[in-house]
Design an enzyme around this catalytic site. Structure first.
Site, PDB file in Angstrom:
ATOM      1  CG  MET A  30      -1.983  -1.106   1.135  1.00 20.02           C
ATOM      2  SD  MET A  30      -3.471  -0.796   2.118  1.00 20.02           S
ATOM      3  CE  MET A  30      -2.785  -0.697   3.752  1.00 20.02           C
ATOM      4  N   GLY A  31       2.127   1.082  -0.445  1.00 16.13           N
ATOM      5  CA  GLY A  31       3.033   2.226  -0.525  1.00 16.13           C
ATOM      6  C   GLY A  31       3.617   2.604   0.823  1.00 16.13           C
ATOM      7  CB  ALA A  32       3.914   4.554   3.277  1.00 19.86           C
ATOM      8  CG  HIS A  37       7.055  -2.241   2.002  1.00 16.42           C
ATOM      9  ND1 HIS A  37       6.932  -1.108   2.765  1.00 16.42           N
ATOM     10  CD2 HIS A  37       5.834  -2.838   2.018  1.00 16.42           C
ATOM     11  CE1 HIS A  37       5.696  -1.018   3.221  1.00 16.42           C
ATOM     12  NE2 HIS A  37       5.008  -2.051   2.794  1.00 16.42           N
ATOM     13  NE  ARG A 187      -1.555   0.471  10.189  1.00 16.20           N
ATOM     14  CZ  ARG A 187      -2.771   0.859   9.865  1.00 16.20           C
ATOM     15  NH1 ARG A 187      -3.257   1.964  10.396  1.00 16.20           N
ATOM     16  NH2 ARG A 187      -3.517   0.161   9.038  1.00 16.20           N
TER      17      ARG A 187
END
Length: 285
Positions: A30-32, A37, A187
């Protein structure tokens, strides 16, 4: 690196690789993007001929509209990182591209919906299953790479692949952590410096609970002590802290030697919801 925004474009691009029998690895995000990742991407690049990363903030897996609104979106920076990592294809669809007519179907994962993330985020796994199913159909990868941090979600995806006979292998990559133990998460960007200082206590709690269980301690006492002595003094009230059977995520009162378990936690720090887990085999560290 090729960037596509539409389903027909990405399918056409992939078709050429498939006719050459190239092995395709998928990393859904979902990016960020963070180092967690990147570890998934590096595992894919190590094993596969072609690596495709998807970036899509999936609205239907958020049960809290405010959480969706605040989710970090850093597309320009993400694309720069992916280019540097040597990713072959990036698929960046719009919401309309993925859900042109809305969604009318639902998945039911039975008891998985009643514990941990399923209990506290109603509809979350349905949203995950729908978008993952669509991405699997669009990309048709040989292997899809997921992180251990979202362990229950990975279990749901494995069930999805098994029940719907997707010809896809799911590879789970261990959680990447900061030096102080905090699991990497998009987050984390929303924490203040003060919040960031206390966040590693989630992993400390998991580690302490695991060590005490392996020494033969009683789970209920271990759990209550961890909440009262580690978390509550710094005003962290966990949404859940549970011991589960890793195979089916059923809640466990006490581990049986030789079986694999996970201790899972979810807690709010400064209104930011963080999750983490630790896997262990009872009777073995």
């Amino acid at each position: 690196m090729e960037i596509h925004e539409t389903i027909p474009a990405v399918k056409q691009h992939l078709r050429a690789f498939k006719t050459q029998n190239k092995a395709i690895g998928l990393v859904p995000t979902m990016g960020a993007l963070h180092q967690g990742h990147l570890e998934l991407i590096r595992q894919s690049k190590k094993q596969m001929d072609v690596t495709i990363v998807t970036i899509f903030v999936n609205p239907i897996q958020f049960n809290n509209p405010e959480d969706l609104q605040k989710y970090p979106r850093t597309l320009e920076a993400d694309l720069a990182v992916l280019s540097e990592e040597g990713v072959d294809i990036v698929f960046v669809p719009s919401e309309k591209e993925i859900y042109p007519e809305g969604i009318f179907m639902e998945f039911d994962f039975g008891t998985m919906e009643q514990v941990l993330e399923g209990r506290f985020r109603p509809g979350h796994f349905n949203g995950v299953a729908i978008v993952v199913s669509k991405l699997f159909h669009i990309v048709q990868p040989d292997i899809a790479f997921f992180g251990q941090k979202d362990l229950q979600q990975v279990s749901v995806v494995k069930r999805l692949v098994s029940d719907l006979s997707f010809g896809i292998e799911i590879e789970v990559v261990p959680t990447v952590r900061e030096t102080d133990g905090l699991a990497l998460s998009s987050r984390n960007q929303r924490l203040s410096p003060e919040g960031r200082k206390i966040a590693p206590l989630l992993y400390k709690t998991l580690t302490k609970c695991k060590d005490e269980l392996l020494m033969g301690g009683d789970w209920l006492k271990i759990k209550n002590n961890a909440i009262k002595k580690i978390l509550n003094p710094i005003e962290i009230n966990p949404e859940y802290l549970e011991l589960v059977d890793e195979a089916d995520f059923s809640l466990v009162q006490q581990p049986i030697p030789g079986k694999s378990y996970a201790i899972c936690i979810a807690a709010y720090i400064e209104q930011v919801r963080l999750i983490d887990n630790i896997i262990f085999r009872s009777g073995h560290i």
